[in-house]
Design an enzyme around this catalytic site. Sequence first.
Site, short mmCIF file in Angstrom:
data_model
loop_
_atom_site.label_atom_id
_atom_site.label_comp_id
_atom_site.label_asym_id
_atom_site.label_seq_id
_atom_site.Cartn_x
_atom_site.Cartn_y
_atom_site.Cartn_z
N ASP A 121 4.36 -5.45 13.51
CA ASP A 121 3.01 -6.51 13.96
C ASP A 121 1.68 -5.70 13.79
OD1 ASP A 121 1.57 -8.81 13.84
OD2 ASP A 121 0.15 -7.33 15.53
N GLU A 126 3.81 -5.48 8.33
CA GLU A 126 3.02 -6.29 8.04
C GLU A 126 2.19 -5.17 8.07
OE1 GLU A 126 0.28 -10.03 10.29
OE2 GLU A 126 0.89 -8.10 11.67
#
Length: 533
Positions: free
Chosen positions: A210, A260
Amino acid sequence: MGQPRPARNQSAWWRSAVIYQVYVRSFADGDGDGTGDLAGVRARLPYLAELGVDALWFNPWYRSPMADGGYDVADYRSIDPAFGTLAEAEKLIAEARELGIRTLVDIVPNHVSDQHPWFRAALAGGPERELFHFRPGRGEHGEIPPNDWPSQFAGSAEPVWTRLPDGDWYLHLFTPEQPDLNWAHPAVRQEHEEILRFWFERGVAGVRIDSAALLAKDPELPDFVEGRDPNPYVDRDELHDIYRSWRSVADAYDGIFVGEVWLPDTERFARYLRPDELHTAFNFSFLSCPWDAARLRTSIDETLAEHAPVGAPATWVLCNHDVTRTVTRYGRTDTGFDFTAKAFGTPTDLALGTRRARAAALLSLALPGSVYVYQGEELGLPEVELPLESIQDPMHFRSGGTDPGRDGCRVPLPWDADAPYAGFGGEPWLPQPPGWADHAADRQSEDPASMLNLYRAALRVRRAEPGFGDGPLSWLPAAEGVLAFARTDGLLCVVNLAGGPVELPEHSELLLSSDPLTADGLLPPDTAVWLRA
């Protein structure tokens, strides 16, 4: 629980994989409390095997106060009680693997929950403060935040610093409940490498990272200046040493990473995909691209070009847990996606959006590389505009109520049309709208023309045809508004985004069509086909 499916090349499965994103909270509720859980996922593994996916990516399932949907992690080594137990997670990983489905978990390295033991000790004045970014304020009495960095929540004008009673401030690029870690401290690096080992030891095949470009910060924490290079907190060079170290951990377990990484600079983006760093990264250019032939072709070309120098496969995705669902987005006047443009009450033609979403599914699944499918996309679910009192997403509240937030794509899935709450389980944590049962998986299974059966057919063909997945792509001559390209083994994909029907190229077999051809064999607008030359 079903029969395992033959797998692709095991050594590089991730280069052509179809990976299904599971947002556990909204997938299936096994214990009837209204929150999706691991028991619900385990019960639906046969459905996922029949769908034909190669792997499951789970959004954070760790212990969390849920201030930001689980992305505020209090303990990386335990499952949140709302979802189940660590033992259940281990069973799920093993049972999925028996069906030929791998598991990816989500790691959130930029920040932790304010309930994490480290941060609680830091608030008590312990040496753990060095593991975060604590600073005195500016101004005569320290009343001004240490710097002026903008929040990572689009449209939010709220500060990224929170002041404590002792006068110090702490940094949080997201919500105050998500304090940023200090990645210059060796204990932070060591802890995360141990977390990776913990999950690889439990059988996961990979990790999604993330906010992968945000970890490292300029130690001086200077004010933000638009265009300054290097940025004080995005895409700093120190990150690459972190990910090289992580790669050595993953390689020991034959594990993979997907990052990401939101970066406009294609050269800097590609650095994360060098052979000793991340295996893949999400492709946000394609996800946000409007339904326009020229712009889609440009996005595809640029994506393939930026991956080519480092030999990494591209990834393709139409929607995820943060983004307006494809059926809704493609049914609007503006078919692109931009966080800052989200608004309540946007007119939508769902019939048109559904037709385009069907064509887009075949387009994405025909492109070179791997594909991510967000749960419910295979059911053609639309975005839900929730009543204000039901919204829970902090993005909505931090925007002052102008942003609808991300809950509209997180409404719990419909499984059984005639069951209470469309077969999800107990009363869902987010309300399902009227007509939600019309999208139920059991009803779609019986309809040969449904979105679900289109996805099932597409994944069967993709698995049977090695020419789809990773490999070369060649554009074919086509009319304006039409995308046509060849893959290996004589496979062709044609997508009509023009205003009227078009002729198909010469071919020996029609493998699949997103919607029927016209009576005289033409390809209608907003329709895609797979052909064999």
